[in-house]
Design an enzyme around this catalytic site. Sequence first.
Site, short mmCIF file in Angstrom:
data_model
loop_
_atom_site.label_atom_id
_atom_site.label_comp_id
_atom_site.label_asym_id
_atom_site.label_seq_id
_atom_site.Cartn_x
_atom_site.Cartn_y
_atom_site.Cartn_z
CD GLU A 112 -0.83 -8.99 11.19
OE1 GLU A 112 -0.04 -7.35 11.08
OE2 GLU A 112 -0.97 -9.99 12.27
N PRO A 128 0.74 -1.16 0.51
CG PRO A 128 -0.56 -1.42 1.94
CD PRO A 128 0.89 -2.03 0.98
CG ASP A 153 -8.62 -0.92 -22.90
OD1 ASP A 153 -10.33 -0.95 -22.82
OD2 ASP A 153 -7.96 -1.42 -22.65
NE ARG A 195 -8.41 -5.38 -20.50
CZ ARG A 195 -8.66 -4.34 -21.27
NH1 ARG A 195 -7.92 -3.87 -21.24
NH2 ARG A 195 -9.89 -3.58 -22.14
#
Length: 222
Positions: free
Chosen positions: A113, A86, A164, A150
């Site tokens: 963790e 993150p 897209d 993709r």
Amino acid sequence: MIIDILTLFPNNFNGFLSESIIKRAIDKKKVVINIHNIRDYSLDIHKRVDDYPFGGGEGMVLMPEPVFRAVEAIRNEDSFVILMTPQGVKYNQKIAYDLTSHKHIIIICGHYEGFDERVRSLADMEVSIGDYILTGGELASMVITDSVVRLIDGVIAKDSSTNDSFNNNLLDYPVYTKPRDFRGMVVPDVLLSGNHENINKWRLEQQQQRTKLRRPDLLEKR
Ligand code: 6GU
């Protein structure tokens, strides 16, 4: 392209690899995806991969040794190593495109963790998929893999990916199929007109309106 994914939860990937476009890409040999269990690289007799944090605190920390040994066993001159965390750069379609230039990608899934800080030194790039916390990097690594695979030539029709959303920082235009009237909700006349100039004009207008309404931040990037 070869993608090697390092994880403590290899079974998480079973469904992902065995259905739909990803499965077809593998079957057509457009990509090779290998899942490696970090635990297999533990030198501990009990195959331990985590331990208590120095200095105290909550939770267990993924040890550097098994992760280093795994990466060292798998990498070569062509490898690009991504660490899922993150704390990484926020993922987007531009990064997906950039990643298609690599012959070999290694993705390390972070631990719930946390991992020993020295693991960071293995990575060419740290990636997050958004501002929320997942229990592990597995889902995030599937997001990266799916969005890159993709884009590989021959995996989906070229039109599909060149149109897209986000390629031109515009959201997609609305599409309709049969029936023309579904419970009183009707298909716009222009789409049934057969006039492709008008259809293209309508679609671009829809894209602009929609983007302005839903994602004004994208228009600023244009
Ligand atoms: Cl890469 N890992 C985890 N655990 N949570 C996340 C993430 C990654 N990206 C967004 N949230």
